[in-house]
Scaffold this active site. Sequence first.
Site: not given
Ligand code: GLA
Length: 370
Positions: A30-33, A64, A114, A116-117, A162
């Site tokens: 998480e938050h590593t990308d 939509s 959360g 990622s829609s 995502d």
């Molecule tokens: C959101 C961002 C991703 C990623 C995550 C945390 O989903 O869109 O790119 O940074 O937070 O891991």
Amino acid sequence: MRVTDAFRAAFGGDPRTVWHAPGRVNLIGEHTDYNDGFVLPFAVPWGVTAAVSPRDDSTIRLLSLQSPGDPVVISSHEESRGWTRYVVGVLATLGDRVRGADIAIDGDIPAGAGLSSSAALEVAVASALDDLYDLGMTPMERALLSQRAENDFVGMPCGIMDQAASALSAEGHALFLDCRSLGSRNIPLDLAAHGLSILIIDTRVHHEHAGGEYAKRRAECESAARKLGVAALRDVTDLAGALEQLQGDERKRTMHIVTENHRVEALVGLLRAGAITEIGALLNASHLSLRDQYEVSSPELDLAVEASLRGGARGARMTGGGFGGSAIALVADDRLESVKESVNSAYAERAWQPPRFLPATPASGARRLS
Ligand code: GLA
């Protein structure tokens, strides 16, 4: 299909192509990308479907099924707002490689969870346009295009996780992605064979300041990397030495990113060894690090994690950007009810609205439906 019916009713004629792209949960990383690190997300069984036909002019007509009303007609990219920005952003980023389009959208990703829609929407539209205009993009190129639309057009400085999860995942697998080289590998995630489930616990709470805090974390990581003289926190090999050179929040953020990358690699190692039942401790450690070092959890997420562990989960953590959204719990199938009960009663004790439980089965990435 509902979306093709809506397309025909609004625009006349059949759409030239229909694409589906899924949302995601992140197993770990998480938050590593955006620190050039490692992530391990997988696609969920819910997503966005886009029915698309090209136009000869530069007009975009958008509809939509989740926003009832007449189609939105956009003749200049600046006119887009709300959800339409994600679609118009993809078209704008493609520039003169495409013209206008008629687009009908349908989606079933639980709103606000959360999952990622927005990435699913971008990837569905990017894939459909690549297909229609024969642009010859790879799935990773579609993900990168979608990320660029979100960074530059929508203004959210997200990483690649995502969009990559939505574009590249394979059914029954998690996606191990190196966010620097962009090399990826599908890692089998055979939960059912081990009598396990991954339960999504949607807190149904989303804190407003999430976007600002995300950008702040990103800036803190970049500043820490500059002080350490490395291109990105991914490059820190001597954590103890690095921590001596940093203070305050930058020190904590670095601690999280470096240890989280190790946890992703360790978890992939366990999965490849067939030891899926052993991954719980890594999930728990990831959550504590996100809570205490990266400071992106929330009381609702912390309680979901604690109560699911009390109810017998093998491991649990918040998933995604944080500040609300969902947690995931790894649960033996015969413990599912007790985990749900434990979380429900913990929420009820605080008079919080009950969370929503969703089963997360690793699904396939973006695909053409017709
Ligand atoms: C959101 C961002 C991703 C990623 C995550 C945390 O989903 O869109 O790119 O940074 O937070 O891991």
